[in-house]
Design an enzyme around this catalytic site. Structure first.
Site, PDB file in Angstrom:
ATOM      1  CG  ASN A 274      -1.938  -1.120   1.144  1.00 51.17           C
ATOM      2  OD1 ASN A 274      -2.532  -1.353   0.097  1.00 51.17           O
ATOM      3  ND2 ASN A 274      -2.136  -1.823   2.238  1.00 51.17           N
ATOM      4  CB  CYS A 275      -0.180   4.711  -0.739  1.00 53.39           C
ATOM      5  SG  CYS A 275       0.466   6.355  -0.950  1.00 53.39           S
ATOM      6  N   PRO A 276       2.816   4.381   0.835  1.00 56.59           N
ATOM      7  CG  PRO A 276       4.699   5.538   1.709  1.00 56.59           C
ATOM      8  CD  PRO A 276       3.453   4.746   2.116  1.00 56.59           C
TER       9      PRO A 276
ATOM     10  CG  ASP B 180      -2.394   1.316  -2.926  1.00 57.83           C
ATOM     11  OD1 ASP B 180      -3.595   1.670  -2.909  1.00 57.83           O
ATOM     12  OD2 ASP B 180      -1.509   1.903  -2.292  1.00 57.83           O
TER      13      ASP B 180
END
Length: 79
Positions: A15-17, A42
């Site tokens: 997931n981000c980042p 994501d």
């Protein structure tokens, strides 16, 4: 569309980042003009990866979505 890639980055499940951080490192190691395929799950990569390419001058050759998996082909800018 079929692309002959020089490297693959599998960011599935991240997931981000993390996907963009990994992308930054992978692109750094790629030869100028090289083609990188990115695989991600994501949804935020739909926004983040195109912005990454614009900001750093790389070409987003193509992007696709297949059943919750996001695919990107990025050509590294020439030095």
């Amino acid at each position: 569309m079929t692309h002959s890639v020089d490297a693959i980055l599998d960011a599935t499940g991240l997931n981000c980042p993390e996907p963009v951080m990994m992308l930054h490192n992978k692109v750094r190691d790629l030869a100028p003009g090289g083609l990188l395929k990115v695989i991600a799950t994501d949804p935020s990569t739909r926004r983040d990866i195109p912005k990454f390419c614009v900001f750093l001058g790389h070409e987003l050759v193509e992007q696709q979505e297949e059943a919750g998996t996001y695919l990107y082909w990025i050509r590294k800018k020439a030095d």
